[in-house]
Design an enzyme around this catalytic site. Sequence first.
Site, PDB file in Angstrom:
ATOM      1  N   GLU A   1      -0.372  -3.953   4.141  1.00 22.31           N
ATOM      2  CA  GLU A   1      -1.629  -3.918   4.687  1.00 22.31           C
ATOM      3  C   GLU A   1      -2.266  -3.973   5.947  1.00 22.31           C
ATOM      4  O   GLU A   1      -1.209  -4.327   7.808  1.00 22.31           O
ATOM      5  CB  GLU A   1      -2.508  -5.536   5.047  1.00 22.31           C
ATOM      6  CG  GLU A   1      -3.788  -5.266   4.566  1.00 22.31           C
ATOM      7  CD  GLU A   1      -4.009  -6.821   4.086  1.00 22.31           C
ATOM      8  OE1 GLU A   1      -5.978  -7.177   4.142  1.00 22.31           O
ATOM      9  OE2 GLU A   1      -3.661  -7.565   3.284  1.00 22.31           O
ATOM     10  N   GLY A   2      -3.205  -2.920   6.650  1.00 22.09           N
ATOM     11  CA  GLY A   2      -3.494  -2.676   8.039  1.00 22.09           C
ATOM     12  C   GLY A   2      -4.801  -2.419   8.044  1.00 22.09           C
ATOM     13  O   GLY A   2      -5.936  -3.254   7.545  1.00 22.09           O
ATOM     14  N   ALA A   3      -5.171  -1.721   9.288  1.00 21.70           N
ATOM     15  CA  ALA A   3      -6.565  -1.984   9.936  1.00 21.70           C
ATOM     16  C   ALA A   3      -7.340  -1.196   8.675  1.00 21.70           C
ATOM     17  O   ALA A   3      -8.329  -1.135   7.811  1.00 21.70           O
ATOM     18  CB  ALA A   3      -6.813  -1.218  11.000  1.00 21.70           C
TER      19      ALA A   3
ATOM     20  N   ASP B   1      -0.052  10.403  16.401  1.00 17.45           N
ATOM     21  CA  ASP B   1       0.530   8.913  16.284  1.00 17.45           C
ATOM     22  C   ASP B   1       1.940   8.916  16.237  1.00 17.45           C
ATOM     23  O   ASP B   1       1.989   7.578  14.926  1.00 17.45           O
ATOM     24  CB  ASP B   1      -0.891   8.162  15.262  1.00 17.45           C
ATOM     25  CG  ASP B   1      -0.942   6.528  14.767  1.00 17.45           C
ATOM     26  OD1 ASP B   1      -0.243   5.921  16.426  1.00 17.45           O
ATOM     27  OD2 ASP B   1      -0.935   5.538  14.323  1.00 17.45           O
TER      28      ASP B   1
ATOM     29  N   LYS C   1      -2.442   4.200  -1.381  1.00 12.15           N
ATOM     30  CA  LYS C   1      -3.320   3.248  -0.750  1.00 12.15           C
ATOM     31  C   LYS C   1      -5.117   3.451  -0.656  1.00 12.15           C
ATOM     32  O   LYS C   1      -5.368   4.331  -1.015  1.00 12.15           O
ATOM     33  CB  LYS C   1      -3.225   4.495   0.374  1.00 12.15           C
ATOM     34  CG  LYS C   1      -3.474   3.819   2.441  1.00 12.15           C
ATOM     35  CD  LYS C   1      -2.451   5.496   3.095  1.00 12.15           C
ATOM     36  CE  LYS C   1      -3.083   4.391   4.541  1.00 12.15           C
ATOM     37  NZ  LYS C   1      -2.682   5.526   5.691  1.00 12.15           N
TER      38      LYS C   1
ATOM     39  N   GLY D   1      -6.111  -0.381   5.430  1.00 13.64           N
ATOM     40  CA  GLY D   1      -6.774  -0.646   4.065  1.00 13.64           C
ATOM     41  C   GLY D   1      -5.240  -1.151   3.756  1.00 13.64           C
ATOM     42  O   GLY D   1      -4.809  -1.991   4.880  1.00 13.64           O
TER      43      GLY D   1
END
Length: 887
Positions: free
Chosen positions: A593-595, A728, A619, A597
């Site tokens: 889980e992250g910013a 990134d 995802k 989703g």
Amino acid sequence: MLNKFIVIVTMLAMWNYAQDCNFELSKNETVQFTSFLPLILNCASISKFDTDLCETINDERPYNWYFQNKKIGNETKGKIKLVSSSQQMIIFNGSASDEGNYMCETINNNKEFISKTFDARMIEPSMTQMELLLNSFPNDHQEEINGRIYWLPEMILNHIRDVVIINQGAESDLHSFYYVSGSDSQISTFDVQWYFHYQPKSEDKTIIDHNIKTFYSSCNDLDLLPRKVNGSCYSSRLYLYNVEIKDQGFYSVEATLRMKNGSSHGLNFTYELKINIANILDPDKTNSILSTPQISFNLNSRVCINDRFDWICKVTPVVSYYVTIYKNNSNPNNITVLAESEVLQMNIDGNSGQGFYLKSSTVNYSVNSVQREHAGVYACRIINFKDYSSDHQNRHEPEVLMRLTVKDCVGNSYFTIIWYSISVGIIILVVISFLIIRLYNKYSNGYIVKTVIVQHPNKLYVPHDTCFPLLMPDITIKTIHKHINSSEDSLLQQKHFTNNSNIPFSQKISKYFRKSFIFSYRHVDVSSSNLDSPLGVISNTETNKLTSNSLTVETQRPQLILQNDANTKYILPSNIGWIFSRDSLIIGSKIGEGAFGIVYSALVKSFSENSASVEVAIKTLHTSFGDQDVINLIQELEMMKIIGRHRHIISLYGACIDNGHPYMVIELAKHGNLRDFLRAQRSQSKVGEIQNSGGLVTRLTVTDFLRFSIEIAEGMEYLSSRKIIHRDLAARNVLVDQYVEMKIADFGLTRIVENYYRKTTDGRLPIKWMAPECLLDRVYTVKSDVWSYGIVLWEIFTMGQTPYPTIQSDGMHQALRNGIRNEKPALASDEMYRLMLTIWNDDPLERHTFSEIIDKLTHIQLSNGGSSPKRDYLEISSNQCYSTTIV
């Protein structure tokens, strides 16, 4: 008679000698300690006897130590260390299991057993200690990195409080303790510099060049080190004499280590120093009192029995005043404070009954349950410490008075209950009304309808630059209706998808939605075989259908809608064939889980009886997704379509919508991201162990690190050949599949470029992985990705450490301009570190290409006895121009 007198005198002298010269232990103690730091217990004598009168005895007494009434033996070797002839016990790396009762036992001069007990309690570390622990001396020698500076335990133990407080006019010192890893033959210089500044982290600082002493000492003579070391220990002390108010501020100490191989490492810390201007022990050193101090005290008040009341007396300005609150017990109508008045509160540094030590300009006194005897006149009086004397009560001092009246409020309790009931009822009514309105808006009038517009420069765009230029679409979201109900929603669908059925479908989409969603018109049977085919390939027949002017809308075509929990609908054009239907997916457990989703594991059920299910990852967005989240999702999907397939890039299998929620189906990487994978191997064992799909246990070696590096470079070479920049690239965005192969992922920031890309918007950026030109000019090129790749190399060879651990993100640009680079990892060879430094060249043109990096890594791998990697990933030839139809 004289003989008897002499005997009596002698016996009395011997008794006094025994009392004055006997060996005693100090009183029992309660000892607090912090986790991860040593617990120190001292059983030394109180040394009360006079060595001029008493016979000096070598203290060779036996000392026995007990924990929870059990004797401590040799089984604790390595955890516990006894020093000073066993009078002191040190327990390293304290934890909750070390809490409890300790006892030391010895004998006095009369051969009698005496003992002392310790109640050890673990407390949370201060914020300063938590900061220092990040760079503390490693208990395990394998965690020690050559050429680095660490804080010694003495440094952390001395910072139980976050602020250093010194009395005005006193003398003190600030002390820092260092451990330098590496032999003297490897170290070039070790320097310590002190600075003073009025604000924390201020660039406006003054160099301190006096009253400083830096010492070198043998580390193996230090009791608080749990193991033998090969490095050096230093301490630096800044002496402060007769401190004044102007000395209050922040003192920073910066240590710099330079190695003979050219690498360097720095460590810094900032002390906050506060001066106590009210010193009751030395009133001559306090500031002079201002002539007209302002006193703020309670006004006359009425309070009910059993209620709480707080007296608050505040004095401004904050100078050296002795503040007291008095109650006059002699006559409630006499507002004069008399000598016999009862003092309710006076504190000196937290000890009641002596006076008030001015750490604050406010004095509080509270009564939780007021009774009738608390009624009366109260006064707040201030006395200047400089004029303080035993007869201060008889002198006229500045004071403020208030009268407290206590009454019985039981008779009013009935009205209080009624008022309380009405208030609670009103609150409940408001909450219920709010919920009803929310539900009504959600199920009746709450929808905001938006359309997603995806515009491509060309009607056909293909994933190969020899066919057509690769260009990302322009994605916008437009609000078309606000707060429509269900019936209006149905009419909207009919208007958009059933009217004018003779108009070609491509023209309808252009009219209502311009260009639209990411997925092509094709139908794919989901099985293990077709999961390996490139996304976006459709048959010529389907292409002809989509470009035909006679294509009409099917009357039963479903509408594609995304819907968040804020009652916003995003309308997407309908599709004939989604790559996956929701029924073909079996969603498993959450794996991340992250910013962006949430990621779940899943199985794709086969439509064919003879083919097996396929493990995938899903995802999806958070339920509170908004416009930008939808745009980011579509951008990532579009980018993954354009990228195509490569052995070292995570694959996109498709997507679907389930009850208004989007699912992006991608390749599953069973070992998670590379950063956490490396950290797990580092923490689980001294030599990392991984298990591949064949069930064999493999130990991570430098050869594995080289293979990881080459595989990531091959994936980045593929992206750069297609004029794609990732923006990134980091170990957290590289996934590890079941065969322990690297897969580049997370293309949310990825862009297509001709020569460079300039970012014009603000947002969260991976500062410590970005090249200098990205930080300063927001210009991104393929060579920017090369810089980030160098950081990934450093992460690999440090097994997942965070780059530039001692530099804050807001100071990265200045640090890079000053030539600061990550130090050489302990697992990297000199040749590998030279490659990293070349990759981190300030001039992008001087950095290697990914092809050159692969060649150099292959050479290093062969030099280490490895084999040349097979570059057998999927290549797309120039005649394979797969077209993807966009409606």
